[in-house]
Scaffold this active site. Structure first.
Site, PDB file in Angstrom:
ATOM      1  N   ASP A  67       0.702  -1.163  -0.002  1.00 33.42           N
ATOM      2  CA  ASP A  67       0.069  -0.136  -0.105  1.00 33.42           C
ATOM      3  C   ASP A  67       0.743   1.282  -0.180  1.00 33.42           C
ATOM      4  O   ASP A  67       2.121   1.231   0.123  1.00 33.42           O
ATOM      5  CB  ASP A  67      -0.869   0.045   1.060  1.00 33.42           C
ATOM      6  CG  ASP A  67      -0.397  -0.653   2.318  1.00 33.42           C
ATOM      7  OD1 ASP A  67       0.824  -0.548   2.439  1.00 33.42           O
ATOM      8  OD2 ASP A  67      -1.143  -1.002   3.391  1.00 33.42           O
ATOM      9  N   ASN A 136      -7.778  -3.484  14.360  1.00 32.65           N
ATOM     10  CA  ASN A 136      -9.278  -3.923  13.920  1.00 32.65           C
ATOM     11  C   ASN A 136      -9.352  -4.983  12.674  1.00 32.65           C
ATOM     12  O   ASN A 136     -10.555  -5.153  12.275  1.00 32.65           O
ATOM     13  CB  ASN A 136     -10.059  -2.675  13.214  1.00 32.65           C
ATOM     14  CG  ASN A 136      -9.385  -2.091  11.849  1.00 32.65           C
ATOM     15  OD1 ASN A 136      -8.350  -2.905  11.478  1.00 32.65           O
ATOM     16  ND2 ASN A 136      -9.770  -1.191  11.433  1.00 32.65           N
ATOM     17  N   GLU A 143      -9.799  -2.666   5.211  1.00 36.25           N
ATOM     18  CA  GLU A 143     -10.623  -2.371   6.558  1.00 36.25           C
ATOM     19  C   GLU A 143     -11.904  -3.335   6.591  1.00 36.25           C
ATOM     20  O   GLU A 143     -12.176  -3.795   5.529  1.00 36.25           O
ATOM     21  CB  GLU A 143     -11.188  -0.839   6.641  1.00 36.25           C
ATOM     22  CG  GLU A 143      -9.992   0.117   6.454  1.00 36.25           C
ATOM     23  CD  GLU A 143      -9.348   0.097   7.366  1.00 36.25           C
ATOM     24  OE1 GLU A 143      -9.385  -0.427   8.602  1.00 36.25           O
ATOM     25  OE2 GLU A 143      -8.525   1.297   7.601  1.00 36.25           O
TER      26      GLU A 143
HETATM   27  C1  F6R Z   1       1.285  -1.728   6.337  1.00 39.69           C
HETATM   28  C2  F6R Z   1      -0.097  -2.368   6.284  1.00 39.69           C
HETATM   29  C3  F6R Z   1      -0.734  -2.260   7.476  1.00 39.69           C
HETATM   30  C4  F6R Z   1       0.101  -2.717   8.578  1.00 39.69           C
HETATM   31  C5  F6R Z   1      -0.927  -2.702  10.012  1.00 39.69           C
HETATM   32  C6  F6R Z   1      -0.252  -2.945  11.148  1.00 39.69           C
HETATM   33  O1  F6R Z   1       1.801  -1.808   5.119  1.00 39.69           O
HETATM   34  O2  F6R Z   1      -0.519  -2.856   5.135  1.00 39.69           O
HETATM   35  O3  F6R Z   1      -1.836  -3.227   7.359  1.00 39.69           O
HETATM   36  O4  F6R Z   1       0.501  -3.987   8.583  1.00 39.69           O
HETATM   37  O5  F6R Z   1      -1.549  -1.529  10.055  1.00 39.69           O
HETATM   38  O6  F6R Z   1       0.489  -1.819  11.352  1.00 39.69           O
HETATM   39  P1  F6R Z   1       1.804  -1.980  12.655  1.00 39.69           P
HETATM   40  O7  F6R Z   1       2.731  -2.870  12.381  1.00 39.69           O
HETATM   41  O8  F6R Z   1       2.230  -0.282  12.790  1.00 39.69           O
HETATM   42  O9  F6R Z   1       1.015  -2.118  13.778  1.00 39.69           O
END
Ligand code: F6R
Length: 241
Positions: A67, A136, A143
């Site tokens: 992303d 979440n 999401e």
């Molecule tokens: C990042 C991504 C997100 C993160 C998730 C956890 O490229 O795709 O799905 O993996 O938000 O984020 P952290 O590791 O910061 O808790």
């Protein structure tokens, strides 16, 4: 699903890096699907060490990231391009032309999404996809409620994700409201998936991913249906398993 429970963040990072290193050794031109965020930073650090020690080379490796924020240029300190350069690309011998992220500055989002999907196909698919897990249950920026059939798309970030990600920005108003993300379908097309989950704030989400019903309300739960998934977690994240 195979689940490895490690003692803490450091041990989980080392275990994850070993799996990625083995993938590169097995196939030197592997296509790696990469994630950003706090979770994989320790894994990237260990991979850089392995490169410096001569254990692995990224010379023929290709990467695609999950992303990128919409509206952030590659050199913006909060962009995922910048994150990847800082944590991995500038520290190893990867050819930057072999690294790919969605273009946050694309003029026409629909075209950008299509081009990214075409790119995934032209690379022959992802050999090993790294994932983190949102509190979440999100994977990538998919999401809760995102259809499992979705491919690369433009996402309106939820308030909870904007709040969670604001810790990396000066102020919450600076967090972009939209991002490009590989869809669940694009993620599931990977041959192997490696999800890293650490910290007690992820315990609830991890329990739902592993033991809960497969539902679009918990995007990560779809991993139960993939044939080759490894989850590496620490004791804190495993508390509710
Ligand atoms: C990042 C991504 C997100 C993160 C998730 C956890 O490229 O795709 O799905 O993996 O938000 O984020 P952290 O590791 O910061 O808790």
């Amino acid at each position: 699903m195979r689940i490895y429970k490690e003692k803490n963040y450091e041990e989980a990072s080392i275990r994850a890096a070993q799996i990625v290193a083995d993938q590169i050794k097995f196939k030197n031109d592997s296509v790696l699907g990469l994630a950003t965020g706090t979770t994989p930073i320790g894994m990237y650090k260990t991979l850089v060490e392995k490169y410096k020690e001569g254990e692995i080379t990224f010379q023929d490796v290709k990467t695609v990231n999950l992303d990128e924020y919409r509206g952030l240029a590659d050199d913006d300190k909060n962009s995922y391009h910048y994150f990847m350069n800082e944590n991995l690309f500038s520290k190893v011998d990867i050819d930057i032309a072999n690294t790919h992220l969605p273009n946050g500055m694309a003029n026409v989002p629909e075209e950008e999404c299509k081009e990214y999907e075409d790119l995934l196909k032209s690379l022959g698919g992802v050999d090993l996809q790294i994932l983190g897990l949102g509190g979440n249950g999100h994977i990538g920026f998919n999401e809760p409620g995102t259809p499992f059939t979705e491919t690369t798309h433009l996402v309106n970030l939820t308030d909870s994700t904007i709040k969670a990600n604001s810790r990396l920005f000066e102020k919450i108003e600076d967090v972009p409201k939209q991002a490009y993300s590989m869809g669940i379908k694009s993620i599931l097309d990977a041959k192997r998936i490696l999800m890293i989950v650490t910290g007690e704030s992820k315990a609830e989400a991890l329990a739902k991913v592993v033991k809960g019903p497969v539902t679009e309300d918990v995007p990560g739960s779809i991993l139960q249906r993939h044939r080759d998934v490894i989850i590496i977690c620490d004791e804190a994240a495993a508390a509710k398993l």
